[in-house]
Design a protein around this motif. Structure first.
Motif, PDB file in Angstrom:
ATOM      1  N   ARG A  50      -0.310   1.045   2.169  1.00  0.00           N
ATOM      2  CA  ARG A  50       0.436  -0.059   1.536  1.00  0.00           C
ATOM      3  C   ARG A  50       1.581  -0.516   2.433  1.00  0.00           C
ATOM      4  N   PHE A  51       2.282   0.441   3.018  1.00  0.00           N
ATOM      5  CA  PHE A  51       3.367   0.097   3.930  1.00  0.00           C
ATOM      6  C   PHE A  51       2.824  -0.694   5.117  1.00  0.00           C
ATOM      7  N   ALA A  52       1.704  -0.261   5.676  1.00  0.00           N
ATOM      8  CA  ALA A  52       1.102  -0.956   6.811  1.00  0.00           C
ATOM      9  C   ALA A  52       0.729  -2.385   6.436  1.00  0.00           C
ATOM     10  N   ALA A  53       0.209  -2.570   5.233  1.00  0.00           N
ATOM     11  CA  ALA A  53      -0.160  -3.914   4.788  1.00  0.00           C
ATOM     12  C   ALA A  53       1.077  -4.808   4.661  1.00  0.00           C
ATOM     13  N   LEU A  54       2.172  -4.263   4.184  1.00  0.00           N
ATOM     14  CA  LEU A  54       3.399  -5.040   4.026  1.00  0.00           C
ATOM     15  C   LEU A  54       4.063  -5.343   5.372  1.00  0.00           C
ATOM     16  N   SER A  55       4.092  -4.357   6.236  1.00  0.00           N
ATOM     17  CA  SER A  55       4.842  -4.490   7.488  1.00  0.00           C
ATOM     18  C   SER A  55       4.027  -5.098   8.623  1.00  0.00           C
ATOM     19  N   GLY A  56       2.714  -5.060   8.507  1.00  0.00           N
ATOM     20  CA  GLY A  56       1.873  -5.538   9.588  1.00  0.00           C
ATOM     21  C   GLY A  56       1.772  -4.548  10.736  1.00  0.00           C
ATOM     22  N   GLN A  57       2.288  -3.355  10.537  1.00  0.00           N
ATOM     23  CA  GLN A  57       2.224  -2.318  11.567  1.00  0.00           C
ATOM     24  C   GLN A  57       0.870  -1.623  11.499  1.00  0.00           C
ATOM     25  N   GLU A  58       0.133  -1.651  12.592  1.00  0.00           N
ATOM     26  CA  GLU A  58      -1.176  -1.009  12.614  1.00  0.00           C
ATOM     27  C   GLU A  58      -1.056   0.503  12.632  1.00  0.00           C
ATOM     28  N   ASP A  59      -0.012   1.016  13.265  1.00  0.00           N
ATOM     29  CA  ASP A  59       0.184   2.462  13.347  1.00  0.00           C
ATOM     30  C   ASP A  59       1.258   2.881  12.350  1.00  0.00           C
ATOM     31  N   ALA A  60       0.897   2.902  11.079  1.00  0.00           N
ATOM     32  CA  ALA A  60       1.858   3.261  10.037  1.00  0.00           C
ATOM     33  C   ALA A  60       2.278   4.722  10.139  1.00  0.00           C
ATOM     34  N   GLU A  61       1.483   5.533  10.809  1.00  0.00           N
ATOM     35  CA  GLU A  61       1.811   6.954  10.979  1.00  0.00           C
ATOM     36  C   GLU A  61       3.191   7.131  11.622  1.00  0.00           C
ATOM     37  N   THR A  62       3.580   6.206  12.468  1.00  0.00           N
ATOM     38  CA  THR A  62       4.891   6.234  13.110  1.00  0.00           C
ATOM     39  C   THR A  62       6.009   6.201  12.073  1.00  0.00           C
ATOM     40  N   TYR A  63       5.729   5.607  10.926  1.00  0.00           N
ATOM     41  CA  TYR A  63       6.739   5.436   9.884  1.00  0.00           C
ATOM     42  C   TYR A  63       6.559   6.416   8.731  1.00  0.00           C
ATOM     43  N   ARG A  64       5.883   7.522   8.974  1.00  0.00           N
ATOM     44  CA  ARG A  64       5.636   8.530   7.928  1.00  0.00           C
ATOM     45  C   ARG A  64       6.940   9.050   7.328  1.00  0.00           C
ATOM     46  N   THR A  65       7.933   9.301   8.149  1.00  0.00           N
ATOM     47  CA  THR A  65       9.211   9.822   7.648  1.00  0.00           C
ATOM     48  C   THR A  65       9.900   8.803   6.753  1.00  0.00           C
ATOM     49  N   LEU A  66       9.938   7.564   7.190  1.00  0.00           N
ATOM     50  CA  LEU A  66      10.538   6.494   6.385  1.00  0.00           C
ATOM     51  C   LEU A  66       9.833   6.385   5.032  1.00  0.00           C
ATOM     52  N   CYS A  67       8.513   6.403   5.071  1.00  0.00           N
ATOM     53  CA  CYS A  67       7.729   6.310   3.837  1.00  0.00           C
ATOM     54  C   CYS A  67       7.914   7.551   2.972  1.00  0.00           C
ATOM     55  N   GLY A  68       7.991   8.711   3.609  1.00  0.00           N
ATOM     56  CA  GLY A  68       8.207   9.954   2.865  1.00  0.00           C
ATOM     57  C   GLY A  68       9.546   9.982   2.155  1.00  0.00           C
ATOM     58  N   ASP A  69      10.569   9.466   2.822  1.00  0.00           N
ATOM     59  CA  ASP A  69      11.899   9.392   2.200  1.00  0.00           C
ATOM     60  C   ASP A  69      11.869   8.493   0.964  1.00  0.00           C
ATOM     61  N   ALA A  70      11.218   7.344   1.091  1.00  0.00           N
ATOM     62  CA  ALA A  70      11.127   6.422  -0.049  1.00  0.00           C
ATOM     63  C   ALA A  70      10.307   7.037  -1.179  1.00  0.00           C
ATOM     64  N   ALA A  71       9.196   7.680  -0.844  1.00  0.00           N
ATOM     65  CA  ALA A  71       8.356   8.319  -1.863  1.00  0.00           C
ATOM     66  C   ALA A  71       9.116   9.441  -2.561  1.00  0.00           C
ATOM     67  N   GLY A  72       9.902  10.201  -1.795  1.00  0.00           N
ATOM     68  CA  GLY A  72      10.698  11.267  -2.389  1.00  0.00           C
ATOM     69  C   GLY A  72      11.749  10.740  -3.351  1.00  0.00           C
ATOM     70  N   GLU A  73      12.380   9.646  -2.968  1.00  0.00           N
ATOM     71  CA  GLU A  73      13.397   9.041  -3.834  1.00  0.00           C
ATOM     72  C   GLU A  73      12.781   8.538  -5.138  1.00  0.00           C
ATOM     73  N   ILE A  74      11.643   7.868  -5.026  1.00  0.00           N
ATOM     74  CA  ILE A  74      10.956   7.390  -6.232  1.00  0.00           C
ATOM     75  C   ILE A  74      10.465   8.584  -7.055  1.00  0.00           C
TER      76      ILE A  74
END
Length: 113
Positions: free
Chosen positions: A4-28
Motif C-alpha cells: 500500500r505504501f509503494a502504491a501511494l509513494s510510487g516507490q518500487e522498492d518499498a522494502e527501503t521504507y520498512r522501518t518508516l512503515c513499521g513505525d506507522a503500523a506500530g503507532e496505529i
C-alpha cells in the motif's frame, strides 16, 4: 502494508521504507481497540500506510527536490505535496476511527450540580 505504501509513494522498492512503515503500523497498532477484530484490519492497514506516506512526504519536502541537466534536457524530481498527503492521512484516519481508541482527547462541557 508495504504494498500500500509503494502504491501511494510510487516507490518500487518499498522494502527501503520498512522501518518508516513499521513505525506507522506500530503507532496505529497501539491505538487499536481490543474489540475491533478482523473487521477493522483493512481500515487500520490503510491508515498505517497513509500515515507512513504522510511522514515520507514531509521528509521529502524538507529535503527538497533534486534535479540534473544533460544538455537541453533537465529532469526534476518532485518532492511531493504535504497538503495532499495530510488529506489522505486524515481520510484514512477517519475511516479507521471506529477501530481506534480516542487517544486521550478532551471534552469540554458544562458540569451541572
Amino acid at each position: 502494508m508495504l504494498a500500500r505504501f509503494a502504491a501511494l509513494s510510487g516507490q518500487e522498492d518499498a522494502e527501503t521504507y520498512r522501518t518508516l512503515c513499521g513505525d506507522a503500523a506500530g503507532e496505529i497498532g497501539r491505538a487499536q481497540r481490543d474489540s475491533c477484530g478482523e473487521d477493522g484490519r483493512s481500515a487500520l492497514t490503510a491508515a498505517a500506510a497513509a500515515l507512513a506516506f504522510y511522514r515520507y512526504t514531509l521528509a521529502r519536502a524538507g529535503v527538497g527536490a533534486g534535479s540534473f541537466a544533460a544538455g537541453d534536457v533537465k529532469i526534476t524530481e518532485r518532492a511531493g505535496n504535504p497538503s495532499s498527503a495530510k488529506a489522505l492521512w486524515n481520510g484514512a484516519a477517519a475511516a479507521a476511527a471506529p477501530f481506534l481508541t480516542d487517544g486521550g482527547c478532551f471534552l469540554f462541557g458544562r458540569i451541572r450540580p
